[in-house]
Design a protein around this motif. Sequence first.
Motif, mmCIF file in Angstrom:
data_model
loop_
_atom_site.group_PDB
_atom_site.id
_atom_site.type_symbol
_atom_site.label_atom_id
_atom_site.label_comp_id
_atom_site.label_asym_id
_atom_site.label_seq_id
_atom_site.Cartn_x
_atom_site.Cartn_y
_atom_site.Cartn_z
ATOM 1 N N UNK A 88 0.796 -1.244 0.058
ATOM 2 C CA UNK A 88 -0.123 0.026 0.050
ATOM 3 C C UNK A 88 0.913 1.390 -0.062
ATOM 4 N N UNK A 89 2.007 1.167 -0.553
ATOM 5 C CA UNK A 89 3.035 2.429 -0.378
ATOM 6 C C UNK A 89 2.484 3.583 -1.416
ATOM 7 N N UNK A 90 1.668 3.154 -2.343
ATOM 8 C CA UNK A 90 1.163 4.064 -3.304
ATOM 9 C C UNK A 90 0.195 4.955 -2.822
ATOM 10 N N UNK A 91 -0.309 4.614 -1.475
ATOM 11 C CA UNK A 91 -1.449 5.181 -0.891
ATOM 12 C C UNK A 91 -0.859 6.413 -0.018
ATOM 13 N N UNK A 92 0.164 6.500 0.215
ATOM 14 C CA UNK A 92 1.071 7.505 1.074
ATOM 15 C C UNK A 92 0.658 8.891 0.330
ATOM 16 N N UNK A 93 0.569 9.084 -0.903
ATOM 17 C CA UNK A 93 0.243 10.367 -1.636
ATOM 18 C C UNK A 93 -1.045 11.019 -1.280
ATOM 19 N N UNK A 94 -2.161 10.148 -0.676
ATOM 20 C CA UNK A 94 -3.464 10.356 -0.359
ATOM 21 C C UNK A 94 -3.442 10.754 1.249
ATOM 22 N N UNK A 95 -2.160 10.418 1.882
ATOM 23 C CA UNK A 95 -2.268 10.598 3.367
ATOM 24 C C UNK A 95 -2.502 9.167 4.162
ATOM 25 N N UNK A 96 -2.617 8.213 3.464
ATOM 26 C CA UNK A 96 -2.956 6.956 3.892
ATOM 27 C C UNK A 96 -1.584 6.142 4.255
ATOM 28 N N UNK A 97 -1.478 5.974 5.518
ATOM 29 C CA UNK A 97 -0.136 4.798 6.074
ATOM 30 C C UNK A 97 -0.628 3.754 6.566
ATOM 31 N N UNK A 98 0.277 2.799 6.604
ATOM 32 C CA UNK A 98 -0.243 1.561 7.236
ATOM 33 C C UNK A 98 0.113 1.693 8.763
ATOM 34 N N UNK A 99 -0.410 0.632 9.451
ATOM 35 C CA UNK A 99 -0.255 0.527 10.925
ATOM 36 C C UNK A 99 0.352 -0.936 11.156
ATOM 37 N N UNK A 100 0.828 -1.094 12.268
ATOM 38 C CA UNK A 100 1.420 -2.242 12.781
ATOM 39 C C UNK A 100 0.268 -3.159 13.214
ATOM 40 N N UNK A 101 0.339 -4.486 12.594
ATOM 41 C CA UNK A 101 -0.752 -5.621 12.803
ATOM 42 C C UNK A 101 -0.124 -6.231 14.104
ATOM 43 N N UNK A 102 -0.846 -6.354 15.279
ATOM 44 C CA UNK A 102 -0.215 -7.094 16.538
ATOM 45 C C UNK A 102 -1.219 -8.304 16.778
ATOM 46 N N UNK A 103 -0.561 -9.350 17.241
ATOM 47 C CA UNK A 103 -1.334 -10.533 17.585
ATOM 48 C C UNK A 103 -0.504 -10.934 19.129
ATOM 49 N N UNK A 104 -1.372 -11.100 19.998
ATOM 50 C CA UNK A 104 -0.704 -11.386 21.355
ATOM 51 C C UNK A 104 0.550 -10.922 21.906
ATOM 52 N N UNK A 105 0.462 -9.482 21.498
ATOM 53 C CA UNK A 105 1.585 -8.594 22.093
ATOM 54 C C UNK A 105 2.754 -8.500 20.950
ATOM 55 N N UNK A 106 2.555 -9.567 19.540
ATOM 56 C CA UNK A 106 3.820 -9.494 18.760
ATOM 57 C C UNK A 106 3.437 -8.736 17.401
ATOM 58 N N UNK A 107 4.167 -7.904 16.986
ATOM 59 C CA UNK A 107 4.122 -7.576 15.759
ATOM 60 C C UNK A 107 4.146 -8.177 14.373
ATOM 61 N N UNK A 108 3.047 -8.721 13.806
ATOM 62 C CA UNK A 108 3.156 -9.772 12.723
ATOM 63 C C UNK A 108 3.313 -9.145 11.348
ATOM 64 N N UNK A 109 3.105 -7.799 11.328
ATOM 65 C CA UNK A 109 2.816 -7.208 9.797
ATOM 66 C C UNK A 109 2.146 -5.797 9.981
ATOM 67 N N UNK A 110 1.766 -5.528 8.755
ATOM 68 C CA UNK A 110 1.246 -4.086 8.653
ATOM 69 C C UNK A 110 -0.038 -4.320 7.890
ATOM 70 N N UNK A 111 -1.081 -3.164 7.889
ATOM 71 C CA UNK A 111 -2.310 -3.305 7.380
ATOM 72 C C UNK A 111 -2.581 -1.777 7.171
ATOM 73 N N UNK A 112 -3.877 -1.594 6.285
ATOM 74 C CA UNK A 112 -4.532 -0.202 6.336
ATOM 75 C C UNK A 112 -5.573 -0.036 7.172
#
Length: 355
Positions: A249-273
């Motif tokens: 989703x890097x192309x969404x940065x020009x619209x001001x949309x940034x990814x957030x950290x996806x957390x499971x049981x206190x552990x970061x497992x990735x990113x999402x919008x």
Amino acid sequence: MSERKAQHVSDLSDGGDHGYDVVVIGGGAAGLSGALTLGRARRSVLVIDSGRPRNAAAAGVHVYLGREGATPGTLLADGREEVRSYGGRITQGTAVSAERDATGFAVRLADESTVHGKRLLVTTGLVDELPEVPGLAGLWGTDILHCPYCHGWEVRDEAIGILGTGPLAVHQSLMWRQWSENVTLFLHTAPEPSDEEYEQLAARGIAVVDGEVTALEQTDGRLAGVRLAAGTVVPCRALGVAPRWVARAGFLATLGLESAEQVMSGTVIGSYIPCGPTGETAVPGVWVAGNVATPTEQVIGSAAAGARAAGAINADLTAQDTRLAVAARRVGSAFSPEMEREVAERVLSDRRHGL
């Protein structure tokens, strides 16, 4: 194609100089499901497909009611045909940026072309960042697996290894134990299990092996074992891993949309919008669906999310169409309830007389 479906197609605009009602960025299950829903709602739709489906290496799509075991390629090919049958258009390309324009959004592609849409549905999925173990990437999707619900049945009762790379390695091992009594946790770079976790693993008959994994042994192109730094090779038919899931989703940065950290049981497992219940984002007019919004979603869930977002988009466009129609009607004439009643009665009368 039926006569009724042909009529749907003939009524749809192809976007033309004014763009499309909706540009769908991503041609997987979520994007095609959304495009199909919008096409049936008689919206003009363009799907931008990069041609890089995440599950391309998998032998089949599973836990998808009615399509159990279908190859990923077959599922997408059928979906594209269904979208086209309702007037949707599909083009291959990769979005590199998106910006607002006079009527909605302008999406620039890697080939420097630009497409326009009143609304955007982003279904670009995610990238699996795999642990750095030689040979791992080459077996990804066949013998190197991440989801027991997607692949567990196919390796049931086989020797299954779990490559420990984080705090969730024990949880992962206990999950895969449902499909085989022969499960081995290779600690690799994962933290030492707690006493309670060791007890859980022992109770379920899961072996724990210390030391880093340095290579994978293969026979005839299939996984045969795991080689440890000490030189020991432990036989293994399948290896469960936990990749880091990174939203495309890097192309969404020009619209001001940034990814957030996806957390499971206190552990970061990735990113999402981040998004709302129907996929609406913080940027009005932009929706997301599928793994770009929910990294843990399976194919059938992604398809459902695409349809749900499409329904919300159509409702939003309908509200806009109504506002514009009301504004146009009021130009040069004052609104009054009496006038509207007269018009309604005249229309009903014409319909009764077949006019």
